[in-house]
Design a protein around this motif. Structure first.
Motif, PDB file in Angstrom:
ATOM      1  N   VAL A  70      -3.026  20.784  23.307  1.00 20.30           N
ATOM      2  CA  VAL A  70      -1.675  21.342  23.431  1.00 20.30           C
ATOM      3  C   VAL A  70      -0.758  20.769  22.356  1.00 20.30           C
ATOM      4  O   VAL A  70       0.027  21.499  21.730  1.00 20.30           O
ATOM      5  CB  VAL A  70      -1.105  21.065  24.836  1.00 20.30           C
ATOM      6  CG1 VAL A  70       0.348  21.521  24.920  1.00 20.30           C
ATOM      7  CG2 VAL A  70      -1.941  21.767  25.900  1.00 20.30           C
ATOM      8  N   ALA A  71      -0.862  19.458  22.127  1.00 22.80           N
ATOM      9  CA  ALA A  71      -0.036  18.817  21.112  1.00 22.80           C
ATOM     10  C   ALA A  71      -0.333  19.366  19.724  1.00 22.80           C
ATOM     11  O   ALA A  71       0.575  19.542  18.897  1.00 22.80           O
ATOM     12  CB  ALA A  71      -0.253  17.300  21.142  1.00 22.80           C
ATOM     13  N   HIS A  72      -1.611  19.662  19.458  1.00 24.14           N
ATOM     14  CA  HIS A  72      -1.976  20.259  18.173  1.00 24.14           C
ATOM     15  C   HIS A  72      -1.324  21.639  18.022  1.00 24.14           C
ATOM     16  O   HIS A  72      -0.885  22.006  16.918  1.00 24.14           O
ATOM     17  CB  HIS A  72      -3.494  20.384  18.061  1.00 24.14           C
ATOM     18  CG  HIS A  72      -4.164  19.189  17.476  1.00 24.14           C
ATOM     19  ND1 HIS A  72      -3.916  18.749  16.199  1.00 24.14           N
ATOM     20  CD2 HIS A  72      -5.087  18.336  17.987  1.00 24.14           C
ATOM     21  CE1 HIS A  72      -4.652  17.683  15.939  1.00 24.14           C
ATOM     22  NE2 HIS A  72      -5.366  17.402  17.003  1.00 24.14           N
ATOM     23  N   SER A  73      -1.284  22.412  19.108  1.00 26.10           N
ATOM     24  CA  SER A  73      -0.642  23.734  19.047  1.00 26.10           C
ATOM     25  C   SER A  73       0.836  23.604  18.725  1.00 26.10           C
ATOM     26  O   SER A  73       1.382  24.365  17.926  1.00 26.10           O
ATOM     27  CB  SER A  73      -0.818  24.465  20.385  1.00 26.10           C
ATOM     28  OG  SER A  73      -2.174  24.752  20.642  1.00 26.10           O
ATOM     29  N   ILE A  74       1.503  22.634  19.349  1.00 26.41           N
ATOM     30  CA  ILE A  74       2.929  22.415  19.087  1.00 26.41           C
ATOM     31  C   ILE A  74       3.144  21.944  17.652  1.00 26.41           C
ATOM     32  O   ILE A  74       4.045  22.415  16.948  1.00 26.41           O
ATOM     33  CB  ILE A  74       3.495  21.386  20.087  1.00 26.41           C
ATOM     34  CG1 ILE A  74       3.407  21.937  21.511  1.00 26.41           C
ATOM     35  CG2 ILE A  74       4.942  21.032  19.735  1.00 26.41           C
ATOM     36  CD1 ILE A  74       3.748  20.918  22.584  1.00 26.41           C
ATOM     37  N   TYR A 115      -8.549  19.565  18.174  1.00 27.57           N
ATOM     38  CA  TYR A 115      -7.823  19.983  16.968  1.00 27.57           C
ATOM     39  C   TYR A 115      -8.061  21.452  16.670  1.00 27.57           C
ATOM     40  O   TYR A 115      -7.099  22.224  16.494  1.00 27.57           O
ATOM     41  CB  TYR A 115      -8.252  19.132  15.769  1.00 27.57           C
ATOM     42  CG  TYR A 115      -8.178  19.878  14.461  1.00 27.57           C
ATOM     43  CD1 TYR A 115      -6.952  20.138  13.857  1.00 27.57           C
ATOM     44  CD2 TYR A 115      -9.329  20.378  13.853  1.00 27.57           C
ATOM     45  CE1 TYR A 115      -6.876  20.858  12.679  1.00 27.57           C
ATOM     46  CE2 TYR A 115      -9.263  21.092  12.677  1.00 27.57           C
ATOM     47  CZ  TYR A 115      -8.034  21.334  12.090  1.00 27.57           C
ATOM     48  OH  TYR A 115      -7.965  22.061  10.935  1.00 27.57           O
ATOM     49  N   GLN A 116      -9.338  21.870  16.596  1.00 32.55           N
ATOM     50  CA  GLN A 116      -9.603  23.234  16.133  1.00 32.55           C
ATOM     51  C   GLN A 116      -9.142  24.276  17.136  1.00 32.55           C
ATOM     52  O   GLN A 116      -8.602  25.319  16.751  1.00 32.55           O
ATOM     53  CB  GLN A 116     -11.090  23.414  15.798  1.00 32.55           C
ATOM     54  CG  GLN A 116     -12.053  23.305  16.962  1.00 32.55           C
ATOM     55  CD  GLN A 116     -13.506  23.529  16.534  1.00 32.55           C
ATOM     56  OE1 GLN A 116     -14.272  22.584  16.422  1.00 32.55           O
ATOM     57  NE2 GLN A 116     -13.878  24.775  16.309  1.00 32.55           N
ATOM     58  N   TYR A 117      -9.315  24.026  18.430  1.00 34.47           N
ATOM     59  CA  TYR A 117      -8.866  24.996  19.417  1.00 34.47           C
ATOM     60  C   TYR A 117      -7.336  25.095  19.436  1.00 34.47           C
ATOM     61  O   TYR A 117      -6.778  26.187  19.483  1.00 34.47           O
ATOM     62  CB  TYR A 117      -9.369  24.617  20.813  1.00 34.47           C
ATOM     63  CG  TYR A 117     -10.872  24.658  20.995  1.00 34.47           C
ATOM     64  CD1 TYR A 117     -11.693  25.313  20.067  1.00 34.47           C
ATOM     65  CD2 TYR A 117     -11.479  24.039  22.077  1.00 34.47           C
ATOM     66  CE1 TYR A 117     -13.073  25.344  20.225  1.00 34.47           C
ATOM     67  CE2 TYR A 117     -12.856  24.067  22.242  1.00 34.47           C
ATOM     68  CZ  TYR A 117     -13.651  24.712  21.320  1.00 34.47           C
ATOM     69  OH  TYR A 117     -15.019  24.743  21.485  1.00 34.47           O
ATOM     70  N   GLY A 118      -6.663  23.950  19.403  1.00 39.05           N
ATOM     71  CA  GLY A 118      -5.206  23.950  19.514  1.00 39.05           C
ATOM     72  C   GLY A 118      -4.497  24.399  18.258  1.00 39.05           C
ATOM     73  O   GLY A 118      -3.642  25.295  18.294  1.00 39.05           O
ATOM     74  N   ALA A 119      -4.862  23.799  17.123  1.00 42.97           N
ATOM     75  CA  ALA A 119      -4.139  24.085  15.877  1.00 42.97           C
ATOM     76  C   ALA A 119      -4.424  25.491  15.369  1.00 42.97           C
ATOM     77  O   ALA A 119      -3.504  26.251  15.058  1.00 42.97           O
ATOM     78  CB  ALA A 119      -4.515  23.046  14.817  1.00 42.97           C
ATOM     79  N   ILE A 120      -5.716  25.851  15.293  1.00 42.20           N
ATOM     80  CA  ILE A 120      -6.060  27.119  14.638  1.00 42.20           C
ATOM     81  C   ILE A 120      -5.705  28.317  15.509  1.00 42.20           C
ATOM     82  O   ILE A 120      -5.237  29.344  15.001  1.00 42.20           O
ATOM     83  CB  ILE A 120      -7.549  27.120  14.232  1.00 42.20           C
ATOM     84  CG1 ILE A 120      -7.857  25.899  13.362  1.00 42.20           C
ATOM     85  CG2 ILE A 120      -7.884  28.407  13.465  1.00 42.20           C
ATOM     86  CD1 ILE A 120      -9.316  25.770  12.949  1.00 42.20           C
ATOM     87  N   MET A 121      -5.885  28.210  16.850  1.00 36.44           N
ATOM     88  CA  MET A 121      -5.466  29.321  17.708  1.00 36.44           C
ATOM     89  C   MET A 121      -3.958  29.536  17.634  1.00 36.44           C
ATOM     90  O   MET A 121      -3.463  30.631  17.883  1.00 36.44           O
ATOM     91  CB  MET A 121      -5.868  29.071  19.162  1.00 36.44           C
ATOM     92  CG  MET A 121      -7.244  29.589  19.559  1.00 36.44           C
ATOM     93  SD  MET A 121      -7.641  31.296  19.075  1.00 36.44           S
ATOM     94  CE  MET A 121      -6.371  32.255  19.885  1.00 36.44           C
ATOM     95  N   GLY A 122      -3.228  28.482  17.267  1.00 36.96           N
ATOM     96  CA  GLY A 122      -1.784  28.626  17.114  1.00 36.96           C
ATOM     97  C   GLY A 122      -1.388  29.638  16.058  1.00 36.96           C
ATOM     98  O   GLY A 122      -0.262  30.147  16.067  1.00 36.96           O
TER      99      GLY A 122
END
Length: 444
Positions: free
Chosen positions: A344-348, A385-392
Motif C-alpha cells: 500500500v505504501a508503495h502505491s502511495i 514493490y512490484q504489485y503496489g508501485a506498478i499497479m499504481g
C-alpha cells in the motif's frame, strides 16, 4: 463534473502542489554511494537525517518544467518517431486493410478478441514493461475497438490496462522486477514460479472483469472502412515488417540492453521503408511523418511535464522524507500486516515518484534491511514493490503515459478514475493475498 481540468492543467497543478509540500514536509536525506564500476547510485539504509536546505523559489519551480521535458527526451523521441511510423503505415492503407481482415475474422467473437488482445498486451508488459509505446498505438486501437462494438474504456482496459497488469505481476519485467531484485541482492529472475502462478490468476480475474464490463456497456459497431476487400501484396509486406520490428525490439530490450533510442531508430526505419513500399514517395513519407508528429506532440509533452513533479520533490529535499515516513513505522507490525502495508505504501509513494524503476532504486536499499528485521523474505519485499508501485500506474495522475493516453482518447482524468479504481483495487487485493500467502509458505 463539467470543465474538469485536462491533462496539462492537472500536471502543472501537481507540480505546484509538490512545491507547496516542500514548505510543509520536513527536509531530509539518505546518504548515497555510487559504484565506480557500474555507475549505479544506491541508498545507504538507516542513514536518513533531517536537514535544512534552501527552498525552491517560484522561478526554480518554473525551471523544472523545461528541465523535466529535457530529462525525458529519450521517451519523447520514441513517442514522436513511433507515432510518426504508425501514421505513415496508416497512410499506406496497410493498417486499415489489416484491421478490416482481423475484424472480419473475429466478427461475432468479441469475447475471444478481448481475450487475445488482453493476452498480447499483458505479454508485452511481462516481457518489456511496455507503456509509452501504447500511446502511439491508441488511434489504431480505438478504430479496432469501435469496429468490435467496444467503448473507449474497454479498449483502454484491454490495451493499456493489460500492459500495467503484465508489468506489475511479471516475473521478468526488466524495468521493475529485475531492477528491484538487483537492489535487493537476490538472484535475477529467481522466484519466477510463484510469480507466474499469481500472474495467471490475476490475468484470469482481469479478463473476466473486462468481459463482464463489456457485456454491460457495448456500443453500436462502427464498420471499419477500407478501399480493398483483400490485403494488397505491399500491405502484407508492411504488416510483416511491423511484426518483425516488434520482435527485433523485444529481443534488443531483453538481450542487447537496448533503450528508447534504439527502439526509436528501429521504428523510424520501419516508417521510412513502409512509406516507400506503400508508394507514398519520398515527399509523401516525409509529410506523413510530420503529420504523425503533430498528432503525438501533446502526448509527448505530457510525459516530460510529469517528470517535473519528481524533480520538484527531489530538489526540495522532501522525497526521502516521504519514503522515511511511509516505511519507517512498518517495523513495529507483524510480518503479514507489514507486507501488505508495504505494498500500500508503495502505491502511495508512486504518486510523487511516477517512475517505478526509480522507485525501486530509491526504496529497495531501505526496505531490504527493514524486511530482514521484520521477518519478510527479500523476494516478498520485491513482490510488495512490484504489485503496489506498478499497479499504481493505472490511476496515478503523475504517470505521463497514462495522462497522454487519456488525452488522445479525450477522456478526462476524473472519469477515468471512476472507471479504473475498482479493477485496480481488485488487483491490489489479489496482490495483498499473494503477499500473505508468500509469507505463510516461506517464499524465498
Amino acid at each position: 463534473m463539467k470543465n474538469f481540468p485536462n491533462a496539462f492543467v492537472i500536471i502543472i497543478g501537481v507540480v505546484l502542489f509538490a512545491w507547496v509540500l516542500t514548505f510543509i514536509i520536513p527536509q531530509g536525506s539518505y546518504q548515497r554511494i555510487t559504484n565506480t564500476d557500474t555507475g549505479i547510485t544506491t541508498v545507504v539504509s538507516n542513514s536518513y537525517q533531517k536537514m535544512e536546505g534552501d527552498h525552491l523559489s517560484a522561478f526554480d519551480v518554473m525551471l523544472t518544467i523545461p528541465n523535466g521535458v529535457a530529462g525525458r527526451a529519450d521517451a519523447i523521441v520514441l513517442i514522436l518517431l513511433l507515432g510518426g511510423c504508425f501514421f505513415v503505415i496508416e497512410k499506406t492503407g496497410a493498417l486499415s486493410e489489416g484491421l478490416y481482415k482481423i475484424v472480419n475474422i473475429l466478427q461475432g467473437r468479441e469475447g475471444l478478441s478481448l481475450f487475445i488482445v488482453s493476452l498480447l498486451f499483458t505479454a508485452a508488459g511481462v516481457s518489456i514493461g511496455m507503456q509509452e509505446e501504447v500511446i502511439a498505438m491508441m488511434p489504431v486501437l480505438l478504430i479496432f475497438g469501435k469496429s468490435m462494438g467496444f467503448n473507449t474504456y474497454t479498449t483502454l482496459y484491454m490495451s493499456y490496462g493489460s500492459t500495467v497488469l503484465g508489468s506489475a505481476f511479471s516475473p521478468s519485467n526488466p524495468f521493475g522486477v529485475i531492477i528491484a531484485q538487483q537492489e535487493a541482492g537476490v538472484p535475477l529472475l529467481s522466484g519466477s514460479g510463484y510469480r507466474l502462478v499469481v500472474l495467471g490468476i490475476a490475468f484470469l480475474v482481469w479478463v473476466i472483469y473486462l468481459i463482464r464490463y463489456n457485456a454491460k456497456n457495448r456500443m453500436k459497431k462502427v464498420e471499419a472502412s477500407t478501399p480493398h476487400e483483400k490485403i494488397s501484396h505491399n500491405s502484407k509486406i508492411i504488416l510483416i515488417l511491423l511484426g518483425l520490428t516488434f520482435i527485433i525490439v523485444m529481443y534488443g530490450l531483453l538481450q542487447l540492453d537496448w533503450g528508447f533510442m534504439e527502439m526509436s531508430a528501429s521504428f523510424f526505419t520501419l516508417g521510412v521503408v513502409s512509406g516507400l513500399l506503400g508508394k507514398l514517395g519520398v515527399n509523401g513519407t516525409g509529410e506523413a511523418y510530420v503529420n504523425g508528429f503533430k498528432e503525438m506532440i501533446f502526448a509527448a509533452m505530457i510525459i516530460g511535464l510529469a517528470n517535473s513533479i519528481s524533480m520538484v520533490l527531489k530538489e526540495g529535499m522532501i522525497i526521502d522524507s516521504i519514503v522515511y515516513g511511509l516505511f519507517g513505522p512498518l517495523q513495529y507490525l507483524s510480518a503479514s500486516v507489514s507486507g501488505v502495508l508495504m505494498m500500500v505504501a508503495h502505491s502511495i509513494l508512486h504518486f510523487p515518484i511516477p517512475s517505478y524503476s526509480g522507485q525501486a532504486i530509491l526504496t529497495m536499499p531501505i526496505l531490504v534491511p527493514l524486511s530482514d528485521l521484520i521477518g519478510i523474505s527479500r523476494q516478498t519485499c520485491v513482490l510488495a514493490y512490484q504489485y503496489g508501485a506498478i499497479m499504481g500506474d493505472m490511476i496515478v495522475p503523475t504517470n505521463g503515459a497514462l495522462m497522454a493516453i487519456l488525452a488522445i482518447c479525450g477522456i478526462p482524468y476524473n472519469k477515468w478514475f471512476r472507471f479504473a479504481w475498482k479493477p485496480t483495487l481488485l488487483m491490489l487485493l489479489l496482490g495483498g493475498i499473494g503477499i500473505v500467502v508468500a509469507i505463510y509458505i516461506g517464499y524465498d
